[in-house]
Scaffold this motif. Structure first.
Motif, PDB file in Angstrom:
ATOM      1  N   LYS A   6      72.353  -3.331 -21.606  1.00 45.07           N
ATOM      2  CA  LYS A   6      73.489  -3.764 -21.090  1.00 45.07           C
ATOM      3  C   LYS A   6      74.331  -2.658 -20.030  1.00 45.07           C
ATOM      4  CE  LYS A   6      74.936  -6.509 -25.107  1.00 45.07           C
ATOM      5  NZ  LYS A   6      75.939  -6.921 -26.289  1.00 45.07           N
ATOM      6  N   THR A   7      74.745  -3.317 -18.963  1.00 43.52           N
ATOM      7  CA  THR A   7      75.189  -2.520 -18.404  1.00 43.52           C
ATOM      8  C   THR A   7      77.007  -2.873 -17.896  1.00 43.52           C
ATOM      9  OG1 THR A   7      74.794  -3.724 -16.090  1.00 43.52           O
ATOM     10  CG2 THR A   7      73.058  -1.964 -16.877  1.00 43.52           C
ATOM     11  N   LYS A   8      77.589  -1.613 -17.700  1.00 40.67           N
ATOM     12  CA  LYS A   8      78.995  -1.907 -17.180  1.00 40.67           C
ATOM     13  C   LYS A   8      79.160  -1.495 -15.805  1.00 40.67           C
ATOM     14  CE  LYS A   8      83.131  -1.923 -19.862  1.00 40.67           C
ATOM     15  NZ  LYS A   8      84.045  -1.443 -21.042  1.00 40.67           N
ATOM     16  N   VAL A   9      79.739  -2.241 -15.008  1.00 38.28           N
ATOM     17  CA  VAL A   9      79.871  -1.833 -13.624  1.00 38.28           C
ATOM     18  C   VAL A   9      81.318  -1.774 -13.460  1.00 38.28           C
ATOM     19  CG1 VAL A   9      79.318  -2.495 -11.153  1.00 38.28           C
ATOM     20  CG2 VAL A   9      77.751  -2.975 -12.738  1.00 38.28           C
ATOM     21  N   ASN A  10      81.834  -0.642 -12.812  1.00 38.93           N
ATOM     22  CA  ASN A  10      82.961  -0.102 -12.589  1.00 38.93           C
ATOM     23  C   ASN A  10      84.086  -0.513 -13.656  1.00 38.93           C
ATOM     24  OD1 ASN A  10      81.993   0.655 -10.089  1.00 38.93           O
ATOM     25  ND2 ASN A  10      82.999  -1.147  -9.014  1.00 38.93           N
ATOM     26  N   ASN A  11      83.626  -0.166 -14.869  1.00 35.44           N
ATOM     27  CA  ASN A  11      84.411  -0.422 -16.124  1.00 35.44           C
ATOM     28  C   ASN A  11      85.048  -1.852 -16.241  1.00 35.44           C
ATOM     29  OD1 ASN A  11      84.061   1.972 -17.405  1.00 35.44           O
ATOM     30  ND2 ASN A  11      85.472   3.117 -16.126  1.00 35.44           N
ATOM     31  N   ASN A  12      84.658  -2.752 -15.240  1.00 35.16           N
ATOM     32  CA  ASN A  12      85.115  -3.943 -15.188  1.00 35.16           C
ATOM     33  C   ASN A  12      84.062  -5.251 -15.709  1.00 35.16           C
ATOM     34  OD1 ASN A  12      87.848  -3.053 -14.505  1.00 35.16           O
ATOM     35  ND2 ASN A  12      87.278  -3.086 -12.581  1.00 35.16           N
ATOM     36  N   PHE A  13      82.988  -5.159 -15.053  1.00 39.59           N
ATOM     37  CA  PHE A  13      81.889  -6.349 -15.248  1.00 39.59           C
ATOM     38  C   PHE A  13      80.840  -5.680 -16.032  1.00 39.59           C
ATOM     39  CE2 PHE A  13      83.970  -6.221 -11.008  1.00 39.59           C
ATOM     40  CZ  PHE A  13      84.510  -7.471 -11.075  1.00 39.59           C
ATOM     41  N   GLU A  14      80.297  -6.669 -16.947  1.00 36.13           N
ATOM     42  CA  GLU A  14      79.353  -6.418 -17.924  1.00 36.13           C
ATOM     43  C   GLU A  14      78.117  -7.350 -17.551  1.00 36.13           C
ATOM     44  OE1 GLU A  14      79.995  -6.044 -22.263  1.00 36.13           O
ATOM     45  OE2 GLU A  14      81.875  -5.064 -21.674  1.00 36.13           O
ATOM     46  N   PHE A  15      76.801  -6.507 -17.549  1.00 33.39           N
ATOM     47  CA  PHE A  15      75.819  -7.546 -17.210  1.00 33.39           C
ATOM     48  C   PHE A  15      74.541  -7.074 -18.089  1.00 33.39           C
ATOM     49  CE2 PHE A  15      77.733  -6.901 -13.110  1.00 33.39           C
ATOM     50  CZ  PHE A  15      77.656  -7.989 -12.541  1.00 33.39           C
ATOM     51  N   LYS A  56      73.514   8.411 -19.601  1.00 36.70           N
ATOM     52  CA  LYS A  56      73.486   7.141 -18.827  1.00 36.70           C
ATOM     53  C   LYS A  56      74.379   6.499 -17.995  1.00 36.70           C
ATOM     54  CE  LYS A  56      72.413   6.128 -23.164  1.00 36.70           C
ATOM     55  NZ  LYS A  56      72.187   5.407 -24.304  1.00 36.70           N
ATOM     56  N   ILE A  57      75.029   7.462 -16.990  1.00 33.93           N
ATOM     57  CA  ILE A  57      76.170   7.096 -15.950  1.00 33.93           C
ATOM     58  C   ILE A  57      75.382   7.397 -14.762  1.00 33.93           C
ATOM     59  CG2 ILE A  57      78.530   7.440 -15.246  1.00 33.93           C
ATOM     60  CD1 ILE A  57      79.033   8.558 -17.983  1.00 33.93           C
ATOM     61  N   TYR A  58      75.756   6.293 -13.730  1.00 35.69           N
ATOM     62  CA  TYR A  58      75.176   6.341 -12.304  1.00 35.69           C
ATOM     63  C   TYR A  58      76.046   6.224 -11.343  1.00 35.69           C
ATOM     64  CZ  TYR A  58      70.761   6.757 -14.975  1.00 35.69           C
ATOM     65  OH  TYR A  58      69.875   7.326 -15.958  1.00 35.69           O
ATOM     66  N   ASN A  64      76.572  -1.393   1.664  1.00 32.88           N
ATOM     67  CA  ASN A  64      77.812  -0.346   1.907  1.00 32.88           C
ATOM     68  C   ASN A  64      78.811  -0.114   0.856  1.00 32.88           C
ATOM     69  OD1 ASN A  64      76.824   0.588   4.375  1.00 32.88           O
ATOM     70  ND2 ASN A  64      77.629  -1.369   5.255  1.00 32.88           N
ATOM     71  N   SER A  65      78.690  -0.693  -0.507  1.00 30.46           N
ATOM     72  CA  SER A  65      79.630  -0.395  -1.496  1.00 30.46           C
ATOM     73  C   SER A  65      79.043   0.194  -2.454  1.00 30.46           C
ATOM     74  CB  SER A  65      79.727  -2.100  -2.339  1.00 30.46           C
ATOM     75  OG  SER A  65      80.258  -2.947  -1.181  1.00 30.46           O
ATOM     76  N   ILE A  66      79.831   0.969  -3.250  1.00 29.96           N
ATOM     77  CA  ILE A  66      79.570   1.966  -4.263  1.00 29.96           C
ATOM     78  C   ILE A  66      80.052   1.753  -5.651  1.00 29.96           C
ATOM     79  CG2 ILE A  66      79.824   4.457  -5.059  1.00 29.96           C
ATOM     80  CD1 ILE A  66      80.111   5.333  -2.192  1.00 29.96           C
ATOM     81  N   TYR A  67      79.191   1.705  -6.402  1.00 25.74           N
ATOM     82  CA  TYR A  67      79.551   1.020  -7.848  1.00 25.74           C
ATOM     83  C   TYR A  67      79.005   2.079  -8.991  1.00 25.74           C
ATOM     84  CZ  TYR A  67      78.852  -3.388  -5.581  1.00 25.74           C
ATOM     85  OH  TYR A  67      79.265  -4.352  -4.632  1.00 25.74           O
ATOM     86  N   ASN A  68      79.977   2.284  -9.885  1.00 31.95           N
ATOM     87  CA  ASN A  68      79.779   3.326 -11.057  1.00 31.95           C
ATOM     88  C   ASN A  68      79.162   2.334 -12.179  1.00 31.95           C
ATOM     89  OD1 ASN A  68      81.111   5.738 -10.146  1.00 31.95           O
ATOM     90  ND2 ASN A  68      82.946   4.489 -10.308  1.00 31.95           N
ATOM     91  N   VAL A  69      78.027   2.691 -12.616  1.00 30.02           N
ATOM     92  CA  VAL A  69      77.279   2.097 -13.632  1.00 30.02           C
ATOM     93  C   VAL A  69      76.810   2.878 -14.848  1.00 30.02           C
ATOM     94  CG1 VAL A  69      75.069   0.630 -13.995  1.00 30.02           C
ATOM     95  CG2 VAL A  69      75.957   0.867 -11.745  1.00 30.02           C
ATOM     96  N   ASN A  70      77.272   2.206 -16.005  1.00 29.22           N
ATOM     97  CA  ASN A  70      76.888   2.738 -17.271  1.00 29.22           C
ATOM     98  C   ASN A  70      75.847   1.715 -18.036  1.00 29.22           C
ATOM     99  OD1 ASN A  70      79.494   3.831 -16.450  1.00 29.22           O
ATOM    100  ND2 ASN A  70      80.273   4.002 -18.380  1.00 29.22           N
ATOM    101  N   ILE A  71      75.115   2.550 -18.489  1.00 31.60           N
ATOM    102  CA  ILE A  71      73.779   1.558 -19.324  1.00 31.60           C
ATOM    103  C   ILE A  71      74.084   1.578 -20.677  1.00 31.60           C
ATOM    104  CG2 ILE A  71      71.577   1.632 -19.412  1.00 31.60           C
ATOM    105  CD1 ILE A  71      70.844   2.639 -16.534  1.00 31.60           C
ATOM    106  N   ILE A  72      73.961   0.653 -21.226  1.00 34.01           N
ATOM    107  CA  ILE A  72      74.379   0.574 -22.713  1.00 34.01           C
ATOM    108  C   ILE A  72      73.072   0.022 -23.530  1.00 34.01           C
ATOM    109  CG2 ILE A  72      75.832  -0.018 -24.684  1.00 34.01           C
ATOM    110  CD1 ILE A  72      77.883  -0.529 -22.055  1.00 34.01           C
TER     111      ILE A  72
END
Length: 161
Positions: A6-15, A56-58, A64-72
């Motif tokens: 599972k990933t959380k992108v910009n603390n808003n979206f989960e994939f 696990k933070i990237y 041209n967009s920057i994203y903060n990604v947490n891997i769970i």
């Protein structure tokens, strides 16, 4: 059973991704941190700007967009379900001298805010300089030593609020 991330992108979206989906990704590594990815016949330029592997933070740049990604992973989910938290603040409220020595330098003052890893003071012991670093983020409550002072092993040096 397929391994799932599972990933959380910009603390808003989960994939959610399965290992097989990631393995089948059409990605070409261009350099150590840059990749060219094709997804649904659409090209993407990607770059890993920052990586904190143990946490696990990237920080990833896609086009041209920057994203903060947490891997769970499954273990992270289980720890959360059990009511524990990962990466909580350490509850170290004081620092004591790890050995007898002489205070060579003090880099902080009472009331100062410090981050984990910041250099607090330098202790000379057995002709070696030992940098005492902050074990956590916090505010300095008391400083019980002065530059040039001799300290004993276990003597209180610093307290946090």
């Amino acid at each position: 059973m397929a391994k799932t991330f599972k990933t959380k992108v910009n603390n808003n979206f989960e994939f959610e991704f399965k290992k097989k989906e990631v393995s089948n990704l059409d990605a070409l590594q261009i350099s150590k941190s840059k990749y060219h990815i094709l997804h649904n016949n659409k090209p993407y330029k990607t770059e890993i700007i920052e990586s904190h592997f143990n946490n696990k933070i990237y920080k990833v740049k896609v086009n041209n967009s920057i994203y903060n990604v947490n891997i769970i992973n499954k273990l992270d989910v289980l720890i959360k379900e059990l009511g524990f938290t990962i990466g909580t603040t350490k509850h170290i409220n004081s620092i004591k001298a790890p050995m007898p020595g002489l205070i060579l330098d003090i880099n902080i003052e009472v009331g100062q805010e410090v981050k984990e890893g910041d250099s607090l003071l330098v202790l000379e012991a057995m002709k070696m300089e030992n940098v005492i670093s902050s074990p956590r983020e916090g505010i300095i409550k008391t400083l019980t030593v002065n530059k040039g002072e001799t300290v004993l092993k276990g003597q209180l040096l610093i307290e946090f609020q």
